[in-house]
Design a protein around this motif. Structure first.
Motif, PDB file in Angstrom:
ATOM      1  N   CYS A 297       0.808  -1.218   0.000  1.00  0.00           N
ATOM      2  CA  CYS A 297       0.000   0.000   0.000  1.00  0.00           C
ATOM      3  C   CYS A 297       0.843   1.271   0.000  1.00  0.00           C
ATOM      4  O   CYS A 297       0.367   2.334  -0.422  1.00  0.00           O
ATOM      5  N   GLY A 348      -7.900   5.507  -2.828  1.00  0.00           N
ATOM      6  CA  GLY A 348      -8.209   4.088  -2.980  1.00  0.00           C
ATOM      7  C   GLY A 348      -7.084   3.234  -3.518  1.00  0.00           C
ATOM      8  O   GLY A 348      -7.244   2.022  -3.657  1.00  0.00           O
ATOM      9  N   CYS A 350      -4.389   2.253  -2.128  1.00  0.00           N
ATOM     10  CA  CYS A 350      -3.971   1.279  -1.120  1.00  0.00           C
ATOM     11  C   CYS A 350      -4.913   0.084  -1.072  1.00  0.00           C
ATOM     12  O   CYS A 350      -4.473  -1.067  -1.009  1.00  0.00           O
ATOM     13  N   GLU A 351      -6.207   0.353  -1.099  1.00  0.00           N
ATOM     14  CA  GLU A 351      -7.183  -0.733  -1.004  1.00  0.00           C
ATOM     15  C   GLU A 351      -7.150  -1.634  -2.232  1.00  0.00           C
ATOM     16  O   GLU A 351      -7.430  -2.830  -2.145  1.00  0.00           O
ATOM     17  N   SER A 352      -6.766  -1.073  -3.375  1.00  0.00           N
ATOM     18  CA  SER A 352      -6.744  -1.869  -4.607  1.00  0.00           C
ATOM     19  C   SER A 352      -5.637  -2.910  -4.624  1.00  0.00           C
ATOM     20  O   SER A 352      -5.701  -3.875  -5.379  1.00  0.00           O
ATOM     21  N   CYS A 354      -4.210  -4.203  -1.515  1.00  0.00           N
ATOM     22  CA  CYS A 354      -4.081  -4.843  -0.203  1.00  0.00           C
ATOM     23  C   CYS A 354      -4.447  -6.321  -0.271  1.00  0.00           C
ATOM     24  O   CYS A 354      -5.612  -6.663  -0.541  1.00  0.00           O
ATOM     25  N   HIS A 357      -7.392  -7.229   1.921  1.00  0.00           N
ATOM     26  CA  HIS A 357      -8.682  -6.608   1.598  1.00  0.00           C
ATOM     27  C   HIS A 357      -9.195  -5.748   2.758  1.00  0.00           C
ATOM     28  O   HIS A 357     -10.384  -5.755   3.080  1.00  0.00           O
ATOM     29  N   PRO A 359     -10.318  -2.363   4.779  1.00  0.00           N
ATOM     30  CA  PRO A 359     -10.921  -1.058   4.460  1.00  0.00           C
ATOM     31  C   PRO A 359      -9.995   0.058   4.929  1.00  0.00           C
ATOM     32  O   PRO A 359     -10.260   0.766   5.904  1.00  0.00           O
ATOM     33  N   ILE A 360      -8.898   0.225   4.226  1.00  0.00           N
ATOM     34  CA  ILE A 360      -7.809   1.082   4.693  1.00  0.00           C
ATOM     35  C   ILE A 360      -8.256   2.528   4.876  1.00  0.00           C
ATOM     36  O   ILE A 360      -7.854   3.196   5.842  1.00  0.00           O
TER      37      ILE A 360
END
Length: 373
Positions: A297, A348, A350-352, A354, A357, A359-360
């Protein structure tokens, strides 16, 4: 050619968290650690195109390939779908990996981090068949994939691609019943089909080596002679179907402890299984953030936020509710080198990427409220 399990090391050397000096991989220490690992009779090294910003494969060349006969070790690396935009990118990256690592072939080659969000891209770019072509050409000895998706997706991929020889999964005692990671269900699918498993994150990014005293006491009462990290490694090593367990060893002390665990390996006893269940129950009640500090991330974060470090501080606060000085001091020291949690712009990125998964974005909001006051 089937995998010769008799030649596989139970302990694999993960080249993801290598020791560093002045912001660069400390090659001298890596060479010493490789020597110690090889002397102990182990031989499996795991790297990837993206580890250490692309420098891990080069470190493998310098510390392993140039210093040991090619047949004396096994080297694994991975194809990153997020770096592929057209068919030609597959060969471009693969050839770059061979050049970086200084090899003509890889013993194990993986499609990196297959999951629900990228399987269509892997299929669209025909990466499974491409891998088989590389295997037929002798440039890959064994083909598989690392996995971070749902149990349902795993079953689907295995049905469509029975040619896959092994699967690398995240598994540790904290994630066996984790509703997001679902290591228990994923392990059962592979074990039922007799598909060899390589295990990543057995110590959950170091989390399971640094337990609070209450949890440590549970283990120490049963085996006072064993390190806390060894419990996590032996738990995984005691599960059926496990071929190799990766440890991202970043210093000599970790190396020695791990070698001690896997030399004359002891499977878990019933009493030890019960102890792990008690510790897992305590962890679940604390509701810790399931971050493994892989740092996927951070590389693309436009605000340079040290996301794993913020989550480490939050987890410490959740475990030690009456002691907020140390985690906040730790966070402030890290944040002084980059962005703070409050700087998140919710892009977003980072979340893509991770693997857990998480909810960063929401978690960073919580971190900002607690740590950035």
């Amino acid at each position: 050619m089937a995998i010769d399990l008799s030649k596989m090391s139970k302990l694999g050397f993960g080249l993801m968290r290598l020791p560093q000096k002045d912001g660069q991989i400390d090659l001298e220490r890596v060479c010493n650690m490789v020597d110690r690992y090889m002397e102990a009779g182990f031989n499996y090294f795991d790297t990837a195109y993206v580890y250490h910003g692309g420098r891990s494969e080069v470190a493998a060349r310098e510390a392993i390939v140039k210093r040991y006969p090619r047949e004396s070790f096994m080297l694994a690396t991975k194809l990153p779908i997020w770096e592929l935009h057209e068919l030609s990118d597959r060969d471009r990256i693969f050839n770059e990996q061979k050049e970086r690592a200084g090899v003509d072939y890889f013993d194990f080659y993986l499609l990196h981090s297959v999951e629900n969000g990228n399987i269509d891209a892997y299929e669209k770019l025909d990466c499974f068949n491409w891998g088989l072509q590389k295997k037929a050409a002798g440039e890959i000895k064994h083909l598989g994939f690392s996995f971070h998706g749902s149990p349902e997706l795993l079953a689907e991929v295995l049905y469509k691609h029975p040619e896959m020889e092994f699967v690398q999964i995240q598994m540790n005692y904290a994630d066996m019943k984790n509703p997001v990671v679902q290591s228990g269900r994923i392990h059962k699918i592979l074990a039922d089909q007799n598909i060899p498993m390589i295990i990543m994150e057995p110590v959950k990014g170091g989390t399971l080596a640094n337990l609070i005293p209450e949890m440590q006491d549970i283990f120490k009462k049963v085996r006072p002679d064993k390190s806390i990290a060894s419990w996590a490694l032996r738990f995984v090593g005691s599960q059926p179907g496990v071929m190799t367990i990766l440890s991202g060893m970043s210093d000599e002390a970790q190396m020695e402890d791990n070698l001690g665990t896997f030399t004359d390996f002891e499977p878990f006893s019933a009493e030890e299984k019960a102890a792990v269940e008690k510790v897992t129950e305590l962890m679940t009640s604390a509701k810790l953030i399931g971050c493994t500090s892989c740092r996927y991330c951070t590389d693309g974060c436009p605000m340079k936020i040290c996301i794993p470090d913020a989550f480490r501080a939050i987890n410490t606060l959740r475990l030690y509710e009456n002691d907020d000085f140390r985690p906040k001091a730790y966070y402030n020291g890290i944040a002084s080198l980059g962005g703070r949690a409050k700087d998140c712009i919710a892009c977003g990125q980072c979340e893509s990427v991770c693997p857990q998964h998480l909810p960063i974005i929401e978690l960073l909001k919580e971190a900002a409220e607690i740590l950035d006051k």
